[in-house]
Design a protein around this motif. Structure first.
Motif, PDB file in Angstrom:
ATOM      1  N   PHE A  82      31.009  40.243  48.212  1.00  0.00           N
ATOM      2  CA  PHE A  82      31.972  39.749  49.022  1.00  0.00           C
ATOM      3  C   PHE A  82      33.288  39.837  48.348  1.00  0.00           C
ATOM      4  O   PHE A  82      33.629  39.876  47.190  1.00  0.00           O
ATOM      5  CB  PHE A  82      31.588  38.085  49.133  1.00  0.00           C
ATOM      6  N   ARG A  83      34.338  40.113  49.089  1.00  0.00           N
ATOM      7  CA  ARG A  83      35.823  40.161  48.636  1.00  0.00           C
ATOM      8  C   ARG A  83      36.049  38.739  48.046  1.00  0.00           C
ATOM      9  O   ARG A  83      35.784  37.813  48.429  1.00  0.00           O
ATOM     10  CB  ARG A  83      36.797  40.735  49.528  1.00  0.00           C
ATOM     11  N   SER A  84      36.859  38.998  46.856  1.00  0.00           N
ATOM     12  CA  SER A  84      37.295  37.638  46.063  1.00  0.00           C
ATOM     13  C   SER A  84      38.376  37.196  46.935  1.00  0.00           C
ATOM     14  O   SER A  84      39.388  37.722  47.385  1.00  0.00           O
ATOM     15  CB  SER A  84      37.814  38.044  44.595  1.00  0.00           C
ATOM     16  N   MET A  85      38.468  35.638  46.972  1.00  0.00           N
ATOM     17  CA  MET A  85      39.525  34.952  47.620  1.00  0.00           C
ATOM     18  C   MET A  85      40.736  35.027  46.658  1.00  0.00           C
ATOM     19  O   MET A  85      41.780  35.072  47.370  1.00  0.00           O
ATOM     20  CB  MET A  85      39.152  33.521  47.428  1.00  0.00           C
ATOM     21  N   ILE A  86      40.564  34.952  45.373  1.00  0.00           N
ATOM     22  CA  ILE A  86      41.619  35.054  44.503  1.00  0.00           C
ATOM     23  C   ILE A  86      42.263  36.401  44.388  1.00  0.00           C
ATOM     24  O   ILE A  86      43.510  36.413  44.457  1.00  0.00           O
ATOM     25  CB  ILE A  86      41.197  34.691  43.110  1.00  0.00           C
ATOM     26  N   ASP A  87      41.486  37.516  44.639  1.00  0.00           N
ATOM     27  CA  ASP A  87      42.077  38.804  44.325  1.00  0.00           C
ATOM     28  C   ASP A  87      41.204  39.767  45.381  1.00  0.00           C
ATOM     29  O   ASP A  87      39.971  40.275  45.025  1.00  0.00           O
ATOM     30  CB  ASP A  87      41.830  39.345  42.791  1.00  0.00           C
ATOM     31  N   PRO A  88      41.637  39.812  46.617  1.00  0.00           N
ATOM     32  CA  PRO A  88      41.015  40.423  47.664  1.00  0.00           C
ATOM     33  C   PRO A  88      40.638  42.082  47.500  1.00  0.00           C
ATOM     34  O   PRO A  88      39.741  42.426  48.128  1.00  0.00           O
ATOM     35  CB  PRO A  88      41.734  40.399  48.860  1.00  0.00           C
ATOM     36  N   GLU A  89      41.192  42.759  46.363  1.00  0.00           N
ATOM     37  CA  GLU A  89      40.671  43.948  46.037  1.00  0.00           C
ATOM     38  C   GLU A  89      39.523  44.047  45.220  1.00  0.00           C
ATOM     39  O   GLU A  89      38.683  44.922  44.969  1.00  0.00           O
ATOM     40  CB  GLU A  89      41.905  44.394  45.071  1.00  0.00           C
ATOM     41  N   ARG A  90      39.201  42.948  44.542  1.00  0.00           N
ATOM     42  CA  ARG A  90      37.890  42.772  43.870  1.00  0.00           C
ATOM     43  C   ARG A  90      36.862  42.347  44.834  1.00  0.00           C
ATOM     44  O   ARG A  90      37.036  41.272  45.632  1.00  0.00           O
ATOM     45  CB  ARG A  90      38.164  41.559  42.615  1.00  0.00           C
ATOM     46  N   LYS A  91      35.530  43.176  44.484  1.00  0.00           N
ATOM     47  CA  LYS A  91      34.344  42.398  45.093  1.00  0.00           C
ATOM     48  C   LYS A  91      33.541  41.691  44.063  1.00  0.00           C
ATOM     49  O   LYS A  91      33.378  42.231  42.940  1.00  0.00           O
ATOM     50  CB  LYS A  91      33.685  43.712  45.590  1.00  0.00           C
TER      51      LYS A  91
END
Length: 146
Positions: A82-91
């Motif tokens: 899932f993509r991170s809420m804090i850093d959407p580029e991070r999975k």
């Protein structure tokens, strides 16, 4: 307990949302539009959270897609990205998904606050992640959000 899945064998975040959303739809907690609305929202506002020892996701959407408030819990057989809420580029490798159906927007903040408190307790979160009975998860959730 009918909104809790243990050893959910989904491969993608979309599959998890569809599977848990279908449980809600069967019980008429949500409208026909709910699953697509959650998937659409997740694209622009991802909900993965790194809690330290584990990662969770809390996908949700607007109240107009909800008939009655509910939470579906999915404990994944294998982590799903899932993509991170804090850093959407991070999975993130998510192990537990809390799919939210919130009817009253005013109660959404309260529910999210209670879930964040639950997430702070690593031991309880691990209990949910490793539970082998839906009853165990239901009891934990009842205490956490009541």
């Amino acid at each position: 307990m009918d909104l809790i899945k243990i050893n959910l064998d989904s491969v993608t975040d979309k599959e998890v949302i569809k599977e848990l959303g279908s449980l809600m739809k069967k019980k008429n907690y949500v409208k026909q539009s709910y699953i697509d609305a959650v998937l659409h929202r997740e694209e622009s506002l991802p909900t993965g959270l790194n809690i330290g020892d584990t990662c969770v996701a809390i996908p949700h959407t607007d109240p107009i897609h909800v008939n009655m408030p509910a939470i579906a819990v999915g404990c994944l057989k294998n982590p799903v990205k899932f993509r991170s809420m804090i850093d959407p580029e991070r999975k993130l490798d998510v192990r537990v998904v809390f799919l939210l159906a919130v009817k009253d927007p005013k109660k959404q903040v309260e529910l999210l606050t209670k879930l964040m408190d639950l997430f702070k307790n690593v031991e309880i979160l691990k209990e949910i992640e490793t539970a082998d009975k839906t009853e165990s998860i239901a009891q934990i959730m009842d205490k956490a959000i009541s």
